[in-house]
Design a protein around this motif. Sequence first.
Motif, PDB file in Angstrom:
ATOM      1  N   LYS A  20      29.287  46.015  17.148  1.00 49.54           N
ATOM      2  CA  LYS A  20      31.276  45.593  17.371  1.00 49.54           C
ATOM      3  C   LYS A  20      31.954  46.128  18.587  1.00 49.54           C
ATOM      4  N   ALA A  21      31.528  47.947  18.246  1.00 49.08           N
ATOM      5  CA  ALA A  21      31.878  49.187  18.985  1.00 49.08           C
ATOM      6  C   ALA A  21      31.712  48.740  20.131  1.00 49.08           C
ATOM      7  N   LEU A  22      30.822  48.394  20.916  1.00 46.97           N
ATOM      8  CA  LEU A  22      30.677  47.852  21.837  1.00 46.97           C
ATOM      9  C   LEU A  22      30.786  46.421  22.996  1.00 46.97           C
ATOM     10  N   ASP A  23      30.841  45.336  21.602  1.00 51.88           N
ATOM     11  CA  ASP A  23      31.385  43.990  22.550  1.00 51.88           C
ATOM     12  C   ASP A  23      32.374  44.248  22.593  1.00 51.88           C
ATOM     13  N   THR A  24      33.278  45.380  21.506  1.00 48.91           N
ATOM     14  CA  THR A  24      35.239  45.532  22.227  1.00 48.91           C
ATOM     15  C   THR A  24      35.258  45.751  23.278  1.00 48.91           C
ATOM     16  N   ILE A  25      34.162  47.470  23.949  1.00 45.84           N
ATOM     17  CA  ILE A  25      34.494  47.757  25.230  1.00 45.84           C
ATOM     18  C   ILE A  25      34.162  47.296  26.481  1.00 45.84           C
ATOM     19  N   PHE A  26      32.817  46.111  25.952  1.00 48.33           N
ATOM     20  CA  PHE A  26      32.754  45.512  27.394  1.00 48.33           C
ATOM     21  C   PHE A  26      34.102  44.106  27.359  1.00 48.33           C
ATOM     22  N   THR A  27      34.771  43.655  26.315  1.00 46.57           N
ATOM     23  CA  THR A  27      35.895  43.273  26.545  1.00 46.57           C
ATOM     24  C   THR A  27      36.743  44.268  27.058  1.00 46.57           C
ATOM     25  N   LEU A  28      37.227  45.039  26.952  1.00 45.82           N
ATOM     26  CA  LEU A  28      38.398  46.134  27.212  1.00 45.82           C
ATOM     27  C   LEU A  28      37.769  45.992  28.978  1.00 45.82           C
ATOM     28  N   HIS A  29      36.287  46.223  29.748  1.00 46.52           N
ATOM     29  CA  HIS A  29      36.846  46.541  30.498  1.00 46.52           C
ATOM     30  C   HIS A  29      36.342  44.926  31.186  1.00 46.52           C
ATOM     31  N   ALA A  30      36.497  44.256  30.543  1.00 46.67           N
ATOM     32  CA  ALA A  30      35.776  42.759  31.228  1.00 46.67           C
ATOM     33  C   ALA A  30      36.864  42.391  32.537  1.00 46.67           C
ATOM     34  N   ASP A  31      37.607  42.476  33.317  1.00 45.34           N
ATOM     35  CA  ASP A  31      38.588  42.172  34.009  1.00 45.34           C
ATOM     36  C   ASP A  31      39.709  43.712  34.602  1.00 45.34           C
ATOM     37  N   HIS A  32      39.921  43.942  35.811  1.00 45.42           N
ATOM     38  CA  HIS A  32      41.142  44.370  35.941  1.00 45.42           C
ATOM     39  C   HIS A  32      42.042  44.014  37.037  1.00 45.42           C
ATOM     40  N   GLU A  33      41.789  42.698  37.096  1.00 50.18           N
ATOM     41  CA  GLU A  33      42.163  41.693  38.430  1.00 50.18           C
ATOM     42  C   GLU A  33      42.401  43.011  39.994  1.00 50.18           C
ATOM     43  N   GLN A  34      42.392  43.642  40.893  1.00 54.20           N
ATOM     44  CA  GLN A  34      42.104  43.518  42.312  1.00 54.20           C
ATOM     45  C   GLN A  34      41.929  44.698  42.552  1.00 54.20           C
ATOM     46  N   ASN A  35      40.836  45.245  41.564  1.00 54.57           N
ATOM     47  CA  ASN A  35      40.773  47.064  41.116  1.00 54.57           C
ATOM     48  C   ASN A  35      39.779  47.151  42.423  1.00 54.57           C
ATOM     49  N   ALA A  36      39.450  48.215  43.380  1.00 59.57           N
ATOM     50  CA  ALA A  36      38.217  48.563  43.986  1.00 59.57           C
ATOM     51  C   ALA A  36      37.090  47.988  44.161  1.00 59.57           C
ATOM     52  N   SER A  37      36.825  47.257  42.894  1.00 58.64           N
ATOM     53  CA  SER A  37      35.383  46.684  43.034  1.00 58.64           C
ATOM     54  C   SER A  37      35.173  45.667  43.128  1.00 58.64           C
ATOM     55  N   ALA A  38      36.424  44.689  41.968  1.00 58.16           N
ATOM     56  CA  ALA A  38      36.286  43.611  42.454  1.00 58.16           C
ATOM     57  C   ALA A  38      37.344  43.171  44.124  1.00 58.16           C
TER      58      ALA A  38
ATOM     59  N   ALA B  44      43.346  52.220  26.595  1.00 63.40           N
ATOM     60  CA  ALA B  44      43.185  53.727  26.412  1.00 63.40           C
ATOM     61  C   ALA B  44      43.260  53.397  24.914  1.00 63.40           C
ATOM     62  N   THR B  45      44.542  52.820  24.682  1.00 64.02           N
ATOM     63  CA  THR B  45      45.044  52.932  23.365  1.00 64.02           C
ATOM     64  C   THR B  45      44.586  52.435  22.728  1.00 64.02           C
ATOM     65  N   VAL B  46      43.829  51.287  22.513  1.00 63.06           N
ATOM     66  CA  VAL B  46      42.365  50.691  21.192  1.00 63.06           C
ATOM     67  C   VAL B  46      41.679  51.352  21.838  1.00 63.06           C
ATOM     68  N   ILE B  47      40.546  51.630  23.127  1.00 65.42           N
ATOM     69  CA  ILE B  47      39.494  52.861  22.644  1.00 65.42           C
ATOM     70  C   ILE B  47      39.698  54.283  22.197  1.00 65.42           C
ATOM     71  N   ALA B  48      40.900  54.498  22.812  1.00 71.02           N
ATOM     72  CA  ALA B  48      41.445  56.224  21.299  1.00 71.02           C
ATOM     73  C   ALA B  48      40.754  55.533  20.296  1.00 71.02           C
TER      74      ALA B  48
ATOM     75  N   LEU C  97      51.451  59.992  34.685  1.00 71.80           N
ATOM     76  CA  LEU C  97      49.786  59.696  34.945  1.00 71.80           C
ATOM     77  C   LEU C  97      49.640  60.075  33.174  1.00 71.80           C
ATOM     78  N   TYR C  98      49.127  59.284  32.673  1.00 65.30           N
ATOM     79  CA  TYR C  98      48.391  58.998  31.095  1.00 65.30           C
ATOM     80  C   TYR C  98      47.270  58.871  31.147  1.00 65.30           C
ATOM     81  N   PRO C  99      46.269  59.277  30.080  1.00 62.64           N
ATOM     82  CA  PRO C  99      45.443  58.843  29.576  1.00 62.64           C
ATOM     83  C   PRO C  99      44.959  57.121  29.831  1.00 62.64           C
ATOM     84  N   ASN C 100      43.648  57.065  31.383  1.00 57.86           N
ATOM     85  CA  ASN C 100      43.334  55.990  31.132  1.00 57.86           C
ATOM     86  C   ASN C 100      41.938  55.454  30.330  1.00 57.86           C
TER      87      ASN C 100
END
Length: 434
Positions: free
Chosen positions: A224-242, A322-326, A364-367
């Motif tokens: 479940k935790a890994l599924d949540t981590i995948f969800t949190l990382h699934a997209d982030h609009e026009q970041n460097a890799s996208a 970061a809030t969800v993951i912490a 600057l905040y934790p990401n």
Amino acid sequence: MSKSGSNHTVTMTDNVTGKTATFPVIHGTAGAPVLDIRTFNKEMGLFTYDPGYTATGSCQSKITFIDGDEGILQYRGYPIEQLAEQSDYMEVCYLLLFGELPSKAEKEKFVYDVSHHTMVHDQINNFFRGFRRDAHPMAVMCGAVGGLAAFYHDSLDIENPWHRTVASYRLIAKLPTIAAMAYKYTVGQPFIYPRNNMGYAENFLHMCFATPAEDYKVDPVVAKALDTIFTLHADHEQNASASTVRLAGSTGANPYACIAAGIAALWGPSHGGANEQVLNMLEEIGTVDKVHDMVKRAKDPDDSFRLFGFGHRVYKNHDPRATVIAKAAHEVLEALGVHDPLLEVAVALEKIALEDEYFIKRRLYPNVDFYSGFILKAMGFPVSMFTALFAIGRTVGWIAQWNELIEDPEQKINRPRQLYTGAAARDFVPLDKR
Ligand code: CMC
């Protein structure tokens, strides 16, 4: 997108040439409007200069929205907190790809279709054996994912929507298989085949941690935790890799090549590679009493060191991921009965940095990368796998962005200009005259 119905425009005048031109301002659904400068060079004879694209919108998109001042992240309009809490990664994949949450039947079909693409061509096993055993998983992923184009010729026609769909499903399904193979290869264990009756995260954990020698039961808390981590990382609009995926895609490159390009961009320590660097940094700090020294180093203008897991180009209030993951990190460690002394170092570092004038002034905040490593470490992943896990979760976002690019009639080959500051034109000097 609207050209603001009203007459929202910006007029610019060049005080040297006297040229004047008016440009329309375009309003989206939310967020800052943009100035449409597509005719800027034609009208003003100038190019714009924006290293790092700090003020440049490269496309219009309907996928993900971020408000960095408010700490808001939404996939297709849905807040990330609600998706992390109430949805699951497969549903989020469907949402990102197709724009709406699936019905029960649509979800079942999607899960079935994706899970029946988890295996890789058997010849890929041999391809793996060419790597050194101590290869970094991200190096292996760049090669193996790009190499998929050599195996799946029936999904390379980017103009064919069916080819694009098949390639999309293959990439989402095979990324965990390839990442697990990269892990197994480095630890010298046999590859474990995917199990299509398992959930997405569960199957990945199985491929990583099962061995032919004994049964392995996936802990549902971990899955479940890994599924949540995948969800949190699934997209982030026009970041460097996208943006890298979109840039590669704008040339007409095949989807496997584009996603390999995204993986390469993600690997950098300023981007997804930061999750690995956070743990390395905390290990270097070691104990709470040494935190101050590291913060001092991060603030020193003569030292290039930065606090990994801190700061973000867009988030200037807090990173909602970061809030969800912490919270999840504390919960998972407790549920697994893992006591990680580095978590205390991380909490102390976060507290000191958040109260420090340097970090406050620069907002600057934790990401997302600051706490994700603790969960992954407690699950048994080595630090070198962290960015590969980020890549698995982000693949669907890259694909959604790539599909949107291909379908966007306004997109052209991405080709920025430059401010040339090199030598002026000069004549060639033959070797014997130099
Ligand atoms: N530690 C110390 N100082 C920092 C940090 C940090 N982590 N991040 C930014 N700064 C300072 C920077 O030195 C600059 O100071 P000054 O104005 O005195 O020159 C100021 O803050 C603004 O920084 P910037 O480099 O202009 O900001 P940016 O938007 O170009 O960079 C960033 C964003 C994420 C690359 C940067 O904050 C960073 O390097 N953070 C550490 C790496 C990290 O955690 N990356 C993961 C990002 S989130 C996950 C993802 O999307 O991949």
